[in-house]
Design a protein around this motif. Structure first.
Motif, mmCIF file in Angstrom:
data_model
loop_
_atom_site.group_PDB
_atom_site.id
_atom_site.type_symbol
_atom_site.label_atom_id
_atom_site.label_comp_id
_atom_site.label_asym_id
_atom_site.label_seq_id
_atom_site.Cartn_x
_atom_site.Cartn_y
_atom_site.Cartn_z
ATOM 1 N N VAL A 165 0.858 -1.179 0.000
ATOM 2 C CA VAL A 165 0.000 0.000 0.000
ATOM 3 C C VAL A 165 0.894 1.230 0.000
ATOM 4 N N GLU A 166 0.729 2.075 -1.016
ATOM 5 C CA GLU A 166 1.563 3.272 -1.160
ATOM 6 C C GLU A 166 0.682 4.515 -1.185
ATOM 7 N N GLU A 167 1.052 5.499 -0.371
ATOM 8 C CA GLU A 167 0.380 6.793 -0.408
ATOM 9 C C GLU A 167 1.068 7.612 -1.495
ATOM 10 N N MET A 168 0.285 8.136 -2.435
ATOM 11 C CA MET A 168 0.830 8.811 -3.610
ATOM 12 C C MET A 168 0.413 10.279 -3.640
ATOM 13 N N ASP A 169 1.284 11.116 -4.197
ATOM 14 C CA ASP A 169 0.965 12.503 -4.534
ATOM 15 C C ASP A 169 1.341 12.652 -6.001
ATOM 16 N N GLY A 170 0.332 12.553 -6.863
ATOM 17 C CA GLY A 170 0.608 12.511 -8.297
ATOM 18 C C GLY A 170 1.322 11.211 -8.611
ATOM 19 N N ALA A 171 2.544 11.307 -9.144
ATOM 20 C CA ALA A 171 3.328 10.109 -9.449
ATOM 21 C C ALA A 171 4.405 9.839 -8.397
ATOM 22 N N ALA A 231 -5.409 14.160 -6.835
ATOM 23 C CA ALA A 231 -3.952 14.135 -6.930
ATOM 24 C C ALA A 231 -3.326 13.267 -5.834
ATOM 25 N N LYS A 232 -3.885 13.303 -4.619
ATOM 26 C CA LYS A 232 -3.376 12.466 -3.524
ATOM 27 C C LYS A 232 -4.223 11.211 -3.491
ATOM 28 N N TRP A 233 -3.550 10.066 -3.635
ATOM 29 C CA TRP A 233 -4.279 8.815 -3.755
ATOM 30 C C TRP A 233 -3.489 7.669 -3.169
ATOM 31 N N ILE A 234 -4.084 6.489 -3.179
ATOM 32 C CA ILE A 234 -3.465 5.301 -2.594
ATOM 33 C C ILE A 234 -3.381 4.219 -3.662
ATOM 34 N N ARG A 235 -2.176 3.698 -3.874
ATOM 35 C CA ARG A 235 -1.967 2.613 -4.831
ATOM 36 C C ARG A 235 -1.772 1.320 -4.050
ATOM 37 N N VAL A 236 -2.545 0.308 -4.392
ATOM 38 C CA VAL A 236 -2.450 -0.994 -3.741
ATOM 39 C C VAL A 236 -2.012 -2.009 -4.794
ATOM 40 N N PHE A 266 -4.286 -1.302 -7.864
ATOM 41 C CA PHE A 266 -5.609 -0.709 -7.705
ATOM 42 C C PHE A 266 -5.433 0.710 -7.170
ATOM 43 N N GLU A 267 -6.323 1.623 -7.547
ATOM 44 C CA GLU A 267 -6.219 3.028 -7.153
ATOM 45 C C GLU A 267 -7.416 3.426 -6.302
ATOM 46 N N PHE A 268 -7.117 4.007 -5.119
ATOM 47 C CA PHE A 268 -8.138 4.444 -4.180
ATOM 48 C C PHE A 268 -7.815 5.840 -3.681
ATOM 49 N N ARG A 269 -8.748 6.419 -2.951
ATOM 50 C CA ARG A 269 -8.514 7.666 -2.224
ATOM 51 C C ARG A 269 -9.204 7.554 -0.882
#
Length: 76
Positions: free
Chosen positions: A6-12, A44-49, A65-68
């Motif tokens: 599980v990664e917290e993302m800001d854009g890329a 823009a701020k999202w979570i990649r699983v 998978f992409e979540f927020r």
């Protein structure tokens, strides 16, 4: 239970990373972040699983998978 990254993302850009277990990517994201999640949309701020199970390249299944995080306004 399956293993997920599980990664917290800001854009890329990756802001933080942890591993979590769950029956589904939704469950793993919620356990890792401590909040309810929903599908990403265009924020823009999202979570990649990422599913950490090695799969054959011929299987038509997403590798991530992409979540927020859900806001208080959308909760319920």
């Amino acid at each position: 239970m399956k293993n997920y990254r599980v990664e917290e993302m800001d854009g890329a850009s990756i802001l933080s990373t942890c591993d979590a277990q769950g029956r589904t990517p939704f469950e793993a994201a919620e356990k890792a972040r401590g909040h309810r999640v929903t599908l990403r949309g265009s924020c823009a701020k999202w979570i990649r699983v990422t599913d950490l199970v090695v799969m054959l390249p011929t299987q038509l299944r997403p590798r991530y998978f992409e979540f927020r995080l859900r806001d208080a306004a959308t909760a319920g």
